[in-house]
Design an enzyme around this catalytic site. Structure first.
Site, PDB file in Angstrom:
ATOM      1  CG  LEU A 294      89.187 -86.405  96.653  1.00 24.78           C
ATOM      2  CD1 LEU A 294      88.136 -87.392  97.137  1.00 24.78           C
ATOM      3  CD2 LEU A 294      90.475 -86.586  97.445  1.00 24.78           C
ATOM      4  CG  ASP A 295      94.733 -87.235  92.016  1.00 23.53           C
ATOM      5  OD1 ASP A 295      94.590 -86.029  91.768  1.00 23.53           O
ATOM      6  OD2 ASP A 295      95.761 -87.720  92.524  1.00 23.53           O
ATOM      7  NE  ARG A 296      88.995 -91.599  84.824  1.00 24.77           N
ATOM      8  CZ  ARG A 296      89.108 -91.875  83.522  1.00 24.77           C
ATOM      9  NH1 ARG A 296      90.132 -91.388  82.841  1.00 24.77           N
ATOM     10  NH2 ARG A 296      88.201 -92.632  82.922  1.00 24.77           N
TER      11      ARG A 296
END
Length: 280
Positions: A147-149
């Site tokens: 999952l992206d930041r």
């Protein structure tokens, strides 16, 4: 004291069991000791074979006994059918020819908050998701996918390599549902474009479902997709000229965020693990 405990002469009867045998009174020699019995010495490096197999995720201990008796298990090249047989973790244990890993399989679900990156360590010193699940297990758990930041929501951790491969390989088509918040309302024409499929710079992309979220502004969109390509949901909307303000993964492979607050984790239930393993 009951009347039946005495005979006609007034003497107390001896208690007997249902079979008519007189109970033997305890003597000092035969009286059970209140002191705990010493445990038999055991080698801490050894583990029962059925437990070894269960820890490897093959089946339960009871089922393992059945497979052992049937000759399905070998240790260091020799078939073992003895119940209670113990092995060392360094032994070569095989089930139907397949080498087993004795580490107990664990499955932890995290509701990821923003500003954590999905990696085991970061050279720039940024906070990682591993900090959030550090107390969940003594085993080395790894995230399933990424999952992206700035993306929030469900992220699964496990030491089950086979399951990780299944959940991340495109062939299995594992579905993920996202709740997307855009900077502007999504037009109906753009909604249809997403439904029909888009051509991105790295090839075509097809979503499983896309819709407005009922009772919310038209900038709140629900997207179901099985593609695992990098930043794919954000790129879909950016391709059409929208900025994604919030992105939250609310369902992953049938798992939901129910009763799991942001930043918290929990172990999967036995039934949830079964459901993941039957994904084809």
């Amino acid at each position: 004291m009951a009347k039946s405990d005495f005979n006609k002469g007034g003497k107390r009867r001896s208690r007997t069991s249902q079979k008519g045998f007189q109970r033997k009174p305890f003597s000092k020699k035969s009286a059970p000791s209140s002191r705990p019995q010493k445990n038999r010495t055991s080698n801490p490096d050894e583990i029962r074979l059925n437990r070894y197999i269960a820890n490897a995720g093959i089946c339960s201990r009871r089922e393992a006994d059945t497979y052992i008796a049937a000759g399905n298990v070998s240790v260091n090249g020799k078939v073992v059918t003895e119940m209670g047989y113990k092995v060392k973790r360094s032994d070569d244990v095989r089930f139907d020819g397949r080498k087993l890993n004795p580490e107990k399989k664990e499955y932890v679900l995290l509701n990821k908050p923003k500003n954590f990156i999905t990696t085991t360590n970061d050279e720039k010193g940024r906070r990682t998701v591993m900090e959030l699940v550090s107390s969940a297990s003594k085993s080395r758990l790894l995230p399933v996918g990424r999952l992206d930041r700035n993306t929030t929501g469900l992220l699964l951790f496990t030491n089950d390599g086979d399951l990780t491969t299944k959940l991340t390989h495109p062939r299995h088509g594992v579905r993920k549902m996202y709740q997307v918040t855009l900077d502007n309302n999504l037009s109906m024409s753009d909604l249809h474009k997403i439904e029909e499929g888009l051509e991105l710079e790295d090839g075509p992309v097809q979503v499983d479902d896309v819709s407005y979220i009922q009772g919310a502004p038209k900038k709140e969109i629900g997207v179901v997709i099985h593609s695992g390509r990098n930043r794919i949901v954000r790129r879909i909307f950016e391709h059409l000229g929208y900025n994604v303000i919030k992105l939250d993964r609310v369902v992953f492979a049938g798992l939901t965020k129910k009763d799991l607050p942001r930043g918290h984790w929990r172990h999967l239930t036995e039934q949830e693990v079964i459901n993941l393993k039957i994904i084809k």
